[in-house]
Design a protein around this motif. Structure first.
Motif, short mmCIF file in Angstrom:
data_model
loop_
_atom_site.label_atom_id
_atom_site.label_comp_id
_atom_site.label_asym_id
_atom_site.label_seq_id
_atom_site.Cartn_x
_atom_site.Cartn_y
_atom_site.Cartn_z
N ALA A 72 0.36 -6.51 -10.68
CA ALA A 72 -0.71 -6.10 -9.77
C ALA A 72 -2.09 -6.10 -10.39
CB ALA A 72 -0.40 -4.71 -9.23
N ASP A 73 -2.18 -6.29 -11.67
CA ASP A 73 -3.45 -6.12 -12.38
C ASP A 73 -4.59 -6.93 -11.78
OD1 ASP A 73 -4.90 -4.90 -14.49
OD2 ASP A 73 -4.86 -6.80 -15.57
N ASN A 74 -4.32 -8.14 -11.31
CA ASN A 74 -5.38 -9.00 -10.79
C ASN A 74 -5.24 -9.27 -9.29
OD1 ASN A 74 -6.75 -9.49 -13.30
ND2 ASN A 74 -5.00 -10.76 -13.89
N LEU A 75 -4.47 -8.44 -8.59
CA LEU A 75 -4.23 -8.67 -7.17
C LEU A 75 -5.04 -7.72 -6.29
CD1 LEU A 75 -0.35 -9.15 -7.09
CD2 LEU A 75 -2.12 -10.90 -7.26
N ASP A 76 -5.29 -8.17 -5.06
CA ASP A 76 -5.94 -7.32 -4.06
C ASP A 76 -4.91 -6.64 -3.16
OD1 ASP A 76 -8.68 -8.10 -4.73
OD2 ASP A 76 -8.10 -10.06 -3.95
N MET A 83 -3.17 2.43 -9.35
CA MET A 83 -3.92 1.18 -9.44
C MET A 83 -4.65 0.81 -8.15
SD MET A 83 -1.13 -1.10 -11.54
CE MET A 83 -2.28 -2.47 -11.84
N PHE A 84 -4.15 1.29 -7.02
CA PHE A 84 -4.73 0.93 -5.73
C PHE A 84 -5.16 2.18 -4.97
CE2 PHE A 84 -2.01 -2.60 -6.84
CZ PHE A 84 -2.73 -3.72 -6.44
N LYS A 85 -6.31 2.10 -4.34
CA LYS A 85 -6.81 3.25 -3.58
C LYS A 85 -6.03 3.47 -2.29
CE LYS A 85 -11.10 5.15 -1.66
NZ LYS A 85 -12.56 4.93 -1.46
N TYR A 86 -5.54 2.38 -1.71
CA TYR A 86 -4.89 2.48 -0.40
C TYR A 86 -3.43 2.03 -0.51
CZ TYR A 86 -9.82 2.53 0.85
OH TYR A 86 -11.17 2.82 0.90
N HIS A 87 -2.56 2.73 0.20
CA HIS A 87 -1.15 2.35 0.16
C HIS A 87 -0.43 2.85 1.40
CE1 HIS A 87 -0.33 6.53 -1.19
NE2 HIS A 87 -1.43 6.36 -1.91
N TYR A 88 0.65 2.15 1.73
CA TYR A 88 1.47 2.54 2.88
C TYR A 88 2.92 2.19 2.58
CZ TYR A 88 3.44 2.69 7.59
OH TYR A 88 4.22 2.97 8.68
N PRO A 89 3.70 3.16 2.10
CA PRO A 89 5.12 2.92 1.85
C PRO A 89 5.96 3.32 3.07
CG PRO A 89 4.46 4.97 0.82
CD PRO A 89 3.24 4.43 1.54
N SER A 144 -3.13 -1.78 -1.53
CA SER A 144 -4.31 -2.59 -1.24
C SER A 144 -5.56 -2.00 -1.89
CB SER A 144 -4.52 -2.67 0.28
OG SER A 144 -5.76 -3.24 0.60
N ARG A 145 -6.49 -2.89 -2.26
CA ARG A 145 -7.80 -2.47 -2.74
C ARG A 145 -8.74 -2.21 -1.57
NH1 ARG A 145 -7.16 -2.76 -7.94
NH2 ARG A 145 -5.95 -4.48 -8.88
N TYR A 146 -8.30 -2.58 -0.38
CA TYR A 146 -9.14 -2.43 0.81
C TYR A 146 -8.45 -1.50 1.81
CZ TYR A 146 -10.97 -6.66 -1.34
OH TYR A 146 -11.48 -7.58 -2.24
N PRO A 147 -9.21 -0.88 2.72
CA PRO A 147 -8.65 0.10 3.64
C PRO A 147 -7.50 -0.45 4.49
CG PRO A 147 -11.04 0.19 3.67
CD PRO A 147 -10.68 -1.01 2.86
N ILE A 148 -6.50 0.40 4.68
CA ILE A 148 -5.33 0.08 5.50
C ILE A 148 -5.36 0.95 6.75
CG2 ILE A 148 -2.81 0.14 5.61
CD1 ILE A 148 -2.72 -0.29 2.61
N SER A 149 -5.11 0.34 7.90
CA SER A 149 -5.09 1.09 9.16
C SER A 149 -4.00 0.53 10.08
CB SER A 149 -6.45 1.01 9.86
OG SER A 149 -6.76 -0.35 10.19
#
Length: 295
Positions: free
Chosen positions: A111-115, A135-141, A149-154
């Motif tokens: 995940a080091d270089n992934l969005d 590593m990621f600000k946003y997540h949905y398990p 994700s590095r970007y917002p999840i909705s």
């Protein structure tokens, strides 16, 4: 006798390669054989050796026939170069392995270089999930699958793909280039003579894709369906396979020590793949599939 054997076997191999999708499923055996089709090419040198030993021109010509068919089917995969160019999104998917005590290290490296990263066979609250949360600000398990994700999840939604419990999800990711609908799926397993559940979950996946109006759509996951399996015809099209569009080689992901097939996929529409490949996953019996996409 050797001449006859080489001719008969060569013709049989050529027919299986060219017409495999016309062969009945035979209770799920044929789709598993289809998963290994690229490896059938190794029969050609053996057949040619037999033809030389038999000192037969007819056997030699026959032995070349499956080679020609194989080259027509898979030759472009070996010589194709990734289109390259600018990309907006780096994505990946990995089956971390339910018994993998090193799953945290596996996802950290991938995940080091992934969005965006999709993970399957997660242990809720286990090493992989904990590492990705850092590593990621946003997540949905959801159960044993998840999206980071590095970007917002909705607009998140757990999904059942015919297994009786959620083993898939849908979410919308808001990237700098616009919104992207993402599906993460872990479909039912397929084994010789046992593909009915997998086939049913594939049909569920296709219904979800067909019913989704999203202009940009990304499907990540362990689909338990090889690229050459007839089951993939239900998803590609309408989706495009990133490895086929922008990969270097077959991109086999399983088993990790000596991959012979590719059950892990990155499929999309409304975007362009610029690169695709695989990455090692410490301790897992799968390698990760990764790709770069231009939106």
């Amino acid at each position: 006798m050797l001449k006859r054997v080489v001719i008969v076997v060569s013709c049989l191999v050529a027919v299986v390669l060219a017409g495999h999708q016309l062969i009945p499923a035979l209770g799920g055996v044929t789709p598993v054989v289809e998963s290994l089709l690229p490896w059938v090419g190794w029969s050609v040198p053996l057949l040619l050796a037999g033809a030389v030993a038999a000192r037969s021109k007819a056997a030699t010509v026959a032995a070349l026939l499956p080679g020609v068919v194989w080259a027509a089917m898979f030759g472009s995969t070996l010589v194709m170069s990734p289109p390259g160019g600018p990309s907006d999104l780096r994505v990946g998917t990995v089956n971390v392995g339910v018994r993998n005590s090193a799953s945290g290290e596996a996802v950290r490296t991938i995940a080091d270089n992934l969005d965006l990263l999709a993970a399957e066979e997660l242990t809720p609250g286990g090493p992989a999930a904990k590492q990705l949360n850092k590593m990621f600000k946003y997540h949905y398990p959801v159960s044993t699958v998840g999206l980071w994700s590095r970007y917002p999840i909705s607009d998140t939604q757990p999904l059942d793909v015919g297994l009786g419990w959620p083993r898939a999800l849908r979410a919308v990711v808001t990237t700098p280039k616009g919104k992207l609908t993402v599906y993460v799926m872990h479909l039912a397993s397929a084994r010789p003579g046992m593909t009915a559940s997998r086939d049913a979950s594939l049909a569920h996946a296709r219904k979800l894709v067909d019913a989704d109006p999203s202009k940009r759509l990304l499907l990540l996951g362990d689909l338990n369906t090889a690229t050459t399996d007839r089951g993939m015809n239900g998803l590609t099209p309408p989706l495009t396979d990133a490895q086929r569009a922008a990969g270097d080689g077959f991109g086999f992901t399983w088993p990790s020590q000596f991959p012979i097939t590719r059950p892990d996929h990155i499929l999309y529409r409304g975007m362009t793949a610029t690169r695709a490949g695989v990455a090692p996953a410490t301790g897992s019996d799968h390698r990760a599939a990764v790709a770069s996409l231009r939106m």
